[in-house]
Design a protein around this motif. Sequence first.
Motif, PDB file in Angstrom:
ATOM      1  N   CYS A 106       9.759   8.045   7.646  1.00 43.24           N
ATOM      2  CA  CYS A 106      10.220   7.997   6.259  1.00 43.24           C
ATOM      3  C   CYS A 106      11.610   8.604   6.130  1.00 43.24           C
ATOM      4  CB  CYS A 106       9.223   8.723   5.360  1.00 43.24           C
ATOM      5  SG  CYS A 106       9.714   8.751   3.642  1.00 43.24           S
TER       6      CYS A 106
ATOM      7  N   TYR B 109       5.097   9.472  -1.312  1.00 40.94           N
ATOM      8  CA  TYR B 109       4.376   8.379  -0.650  1.00 40.94           C
ATOM      9  C   TYR B 109       5.341   7.439   0.064  1.00 40.94           C
ATOM     10  CZ  TYR B 109       0.072   9.510  -3.090  1.00 40.94           C
ATOM     11  OH  TYR B 109      -1.051  10.149  -3.535  1.00 40.94           O
TER      12      TYR B 109
ATOM     13  N   THR C 252       0.842  -1.185   0.000  1.00 38.69           N
ATOM     14  CA  THR C 252       0.000   0.000   0.000  1.00 38.69           C
ATOM     15  C   THR C 252       0.881   1.241   0.000  1.00 38.69           C
ATOM     16  OG1 THR C 252      -0.176  -0.014   2.414  1.00 38.69           O
ATOM     17  CG2 THR C 252      -1.955  -1.096   1.173  1.00 38.69           C
ATOM     18  N   PHE C 253       0.308   2.331  -0.447  1.00 35.60           N
ATOM     19  CA  PHE C 253       0.989   3.617  -0.470  1.00 35.60           C
ATOM     20  C   PHE C 253       0.219   4.573   0.431  1.00 35.60           C
ATOM     21  CE2 PHE C 253       1.628   1.783  -4.753  1.00 35.60           C
ATOM     22  CZ  PHE C 253       3.004   1.643  -4.722  1.00 35.60           C
ATOM     23  N   LYS C 254       0.941   5.299   1.261  1.00 30.16           N
ATOM     24  CA  LYS C 254       0.320   6.319   2.111  1.00 30.16           C
ATOM     25  C   LYS C 254       1.042   7.629   1.881  1.00 30.16           C
ATOM     26  CE  LYS C 254      -1.063   3.007   5.641  1.00 30.16           C
ATOM     27  NZ  LYS C 254      -0.882   2.531   7.012  1.00 30.16           N
ATOM     28  N   LYS C 255       0.266   8.666   1.596  1.00 35.74           N
ATOM     29  CA  LYS C 255       0.836   9.984   1.373  1.00 35.74           C
ATOM     30  C   LYS C 255       1.688  10.379   2.577  1.00 35.74           C
ATOM     31  CE  LYS C 255      -0.262  14.082  -1.112  1.00 35.74           C
ATOM     32  NZ  LYS C 255       0.734  13.892  -2.106  1.00 35.74           N
ATOM     33  N   ILE C 256       2.816  11.013   2.304  1.00 37.50           N
ATOM     34  CA  ILE C 256       3.651  11.506   3.395  1.00 37.50           C
ATOM     35  C   ILE C 256       2.941  12.687   4.045  1.00 37.50           C
ATOM     36  CG2 ILE C 256       5.858  12.584   4.010  1.00 37.50           C
ATOM     37  CD1 ILE C 256       6.127   9.642   3.263  1.00 37.50           C
ATOM     38  N   ASP C 257       2.789  12.596   5.365  1.00 35.22           N
ATOM     39  CA  ASP C 257       2.128  13.653   6.120  1.00 35.22           C
ATOM     40  C   ASP C 257       2.747  13.725   7.513  1.00 35.22           C
ATOM     41  OD1 ASP C 257       0.998  11.565   7.628  1.00 35.22           O
ATOM     42  OD2 ASP C 257      -0.934  11.681   6.606  1.00 35.22           O
TER      43      ASP C 257
ATOM     44  N   HIS D 197       4.330  14.306  -5.568  1.00 35.05           N
ATOM     45  CA  HIS D 197       3.470  13.417  -4.782  1.00 35.05           C
ATOM     46  C   HIS D 197       4.339  12.403  -4.030  1.00 35.05           C
ATOM     47  CE1 HIS D 197      -0.053  14.852  -7.055  1.00 35.05           C
ATOM     48  NE2 HIS D 197       0.800  14.917  -8.060  1.00 35.05           N
TER      49      HIS D 197
ATOM     50  N   SER E 299       6.109  -3.192  -5.416  1.00 34.73           N
ATOM     51  CA  SER E 299       5.771  -1.774  -5.257  1.00 34.73           C
ATOM     52  C   SER E 299       5.730  -1.066  -6.605  1.00 34.73           C
ATOM     53  CB  SER E 299       6.789  -1.068  -4.365  1.00 34.73           C
ATOM     54  OG  SER E 299       6.813  -1.635  -3.089  1.00 34.73           O
TER      55      SER E 299
END
Length: 151
Positions: free
Chosen positions: A16, A49, A4-9, A47, A97
Amino acid sequence: MTITFKKIDSSNYKKCSFLKVNDNQKDFVAPNWYSVLEAVYEEEEKHPYAIYYGEDMVGFLMYSYYPADEEYDKDSWWMERFMIAKDFQGKGYGKASLSKFIENFQKDYPGEELRTSAVKDNHVAITLYEHSGFQRTGEFVEKEAVLLLDS
């Protein structure tokens, strides 16, 4: 393999930023902390991730959009960063990935070309990209070989 990919926040940027590649790969990819700063402060659409296998953050990916300029006469999308952390390499996460990212990209941006680049000595990355459908263009950007995934 479920990737899965999760936006960096704010919830995952620190973890990360601590992901590292092997010492002999340090010249192949920018540090993740630098990429995250680029995404925040540069004008281009970027973008970033985190790549997860289950609950484990195993890598980082950032793709970007660049409007036409003197180098490319048309707008272009780039997979600008792709890394699997050293503790997770050699387990199939990179291939899985990249495959999932390409599938998602083509669904979200149908008909768009996608480029990436790699240091010419990074044979592992180039081989992975070529096995995933990218082809060398013969072009170089900042001494890196450009590869194109046609839509």
